[in-house]
Motif scaffolding. Structure first.
Motif, PDB file in Angstrom:
ATOM      1  N   MET A  92      33.142  13.777 -31.881  1.00  0.00           N
ATOM      2  CA  MET A  92      32.331  12.805 -32.612  1.00  0.00           C
ATOM      3  C   MET A  92      33.067  12.284 -33.848  1.00  0.00           C
ATOM      4  O   MET A  92      32.823  11.180 -34.308  1.00  0.00           O
ATOM      5  N   ALA A  93      34.022  13.069 -34.350  1.00  0.00           N
ATOM      6  CA  ALA A  93      34.814  12.634 -35.496  1.00  0.00           C
ATOM      7  C   ALA A  93      35.694  11.426 -35.148  1.00  0.00           C
ATOM      8  O   ALA A  93      36.164  10.723 -36.042  1.00  0.00           O
ATOM      9  N   THR A  94      35.905  11.186 -33.862  1.00  0.00           N
ATOM     10  CA  THR A  94      36.679  10.021 -33.427  1.00  0.00           C
ATOM     11  C   THR A  94      36.095   8.743 -33.997  1.00  0.00           C
ATOM     12  O   THR A  94      36.821   7.797 -34.292  1.00  0.00           O
ATOM     13  N   PHE A  95      34.797   8.715 -34.173  1.00  0.00           N
ATOM     14  CA  PHE A  95      34.105   7.510 -34.604  1.00  0.00           C
ATOM     15  C   PHE A  95      33.809   7.498 -36.104  1.00  0.00           C
ATOM     16  O   PHE A  95      33.058   6.654 -36.585  1.00  0.00           O
ATOM     17  N   SER A  96      34.409   8.426 -36.853  1.00  0.00           N
ATOM     18  CA  SER A  96      34.116   8.522 -38.288  1.00  0.00           C
ATOM     19  C   SER A  96      34.583   7.283 -39.066  1.00  0.00           C
ATOM     20  O   SER A  96      34.012   6.954 -40.100  1.00  0.00           O
ATOM     21  N   VAL A  98      34.358   4.260 -37.974  1.00  0.00           N
ATOM     22  CA  VAL A  98      33.508   3.130 -37.576  1.00  0.00           C
ATOM     23  C   VAL A  98      32.256   3.142 -38.443  1.00  0.00           C
ATOM     24  O   VAL A  98      31.657   4.188 -38.683  1.00  0.00           O
ATOM     25  N   ARG A  99      31.868   1.983 -38.939  1.00  0.00           N
ATOM     26  CA  ARG A  99      30.695   1.895 -39.811  1.00  0.00           C
ATOM     27  C   ARG A  99      29.399   1.839 -39.004  1.00  0.00           C
ATOM     28  O   ARG A  99      29.388   1.394 -37.856  1.00  0.00           O
ATOM     29  N   GLU A 100      28.338   2.306 -39.627  1.00  0.00           N
ATOM     30  CA  GLU A 100      27.005   2.201 -39.039  1.00  0.00           C
ATOM     31  C   GLU A 100      26.618   0.737 -38.992  1.00  0.00           C
ATOM     32  O   GLU A 100      27.054  -0.031 -39.833  1.00  0.00           O
ATOM     33  N   PRO A 101      25.838   0.299 -38.076  1.00  0.00           N
ATOM     34  CA  PRO A 101      25.163   1.021 -36.998  1.00  0.00           C
ATOM     35  C   PRO A 101      26.024   1.192 -35.756  1.00  0.00           C
ATOM     36  O   PRO A 101      25.612   1.835 -34.802  1.00  0.00           O
ATOM     37  N   LEU A 102      27.264   0.658 -35.758  1.00  0.00           N
ATOM     38  CA  LEU A 102      28.132   0.757 -34.586  1.00  0.00           C
ATOM     39  C   LEU A 102      28.514   2.200 -34.288  1.00  0.00           C
ATOM     40  O   LEU A 102      28.663   2.576 -33.129  1.00  0.00           O
ATOM     41  N   LYS A 103      28.656   3.018 -35.325  1.00  0.00           N
ATOM     42  CA  LYS A 103      29.018   4.428 -35.121  1.00  0.00           C
ATOM     43  C   LYS A 103      27.990   5.121 -34.236  1.00  0.00           C
ATOM     44  O   LYS A 103      28.348   5.836 -33.295  1.00  0.00           O
ATOM     45  N   THR A 104      26.712   4.909 -34.483  1.00  0.00           N
ATOM     46  CA  THR A 104      25.652   5.518 -33.671  1.00  0.00           C
ATOM     47  C   THR A 104      25.716   5.008 -32.236  1.00  0.00           C
ATOM     48  O   THR A 104      25.543   5.777 -31.286  1.00  0.00           O
ATOM     49  N   VAL A 105      25.979   3.724 -32.074  1.00  0.00           N
ATOM     50  CA  VAL A 105      26.096   3.140 -30.732  1.00  0.00           C
ATOM     51  C   VAL A 105      27.270   3.781 -29.988  1.00  0.00           C
ATOM     52  O   VAL A 105      27.140   4.166 -28.826  1.00  0.00           O
ATOM     53  N   CYS A 106      28.409   3.928 -30.660  1.00  0.00           N
ATOM     54  CA  CYS A 106      29.583   4.554 -30.047  1.00  0.00           C
ATOM     55  C   CYS A 106      29.276   5.976 -29.590  1.00  0.00           C
ATOM     56  O   CYS A 106      29.624   6.374 -28.474  1.00  0.00           O
TER      57      CYS A 106
END
Length: 144
Positions: A92-96, A98-106
């Motif tokens: 999950m740290a892979t997406f750290s 990426v900004r919200e709300p895209l991080k949750t989508v990823c």
């Protein structure tokens, strides 16, 4: 021996068909992600910094990866594959970055992709095992 080959081929074809369905599902998930990610803020299309790649390695081997989009705005996507490491899941740290709300989508899409990767891996293991078993059966029947 002909019956053995027919049974083997039917089983292999069935496994290959299931694998193809999994790959198609991964491609569908990648398209869905791109559609959702590119309109996530305000409903206007924008360039997505992260995307899903479904790449064919050999005729019977595909990989499902996350990639950074290194293209400049207005240019076609230029993906740089993100290393997944061992196992079927990206951390999950892979997406750290990426900004919200895209991080949750990823993270949501990654859960789905991890299931597909695991099923693909199991399918290929089963196929190799089946091939080995059929060779063993053929050898046993040939030595009667």
């Amino acid at each position: 021996m002909g019956t053995t080959n027919n049974h083997r081929q039917a089983l292999i074809d069935s496994l290959d068909g299931l694998y193809a369905e999994l790959v198609e599902e991964a491609k569908h998930v990648a398209k869905d992600f791109m559609a959702e990610a590119s309109t996530i803020e305000g409903g206007t299309r924008r360039q997505v910094k992260i995307l899903i790649q479904v790449k064919q390695h050999t005729p019977q081997s595909w990989g499902i990866y996350w990639a950074k989009n290194t293209a400049t705005p207005g240019q076609p996507a230029s993906p740089l594959t993100i290393n997944k490491g061992a196992g079927d899941k990206y951390l999950m740290a892979t997406f750290s970055s990426v900004r919200e709300p895209l991080k949750t989508v990823c993270r949501t899409y990654e859960q789905r992709l991890a299931l597909i990767r695991a099923a693909c891996r199991q399918n290929r293991v089963l196929r190799r095992t089946l091939d080995a078993h059929v060779r063993q059966v053929a050898k046993a029947l040939h030595n009667r």
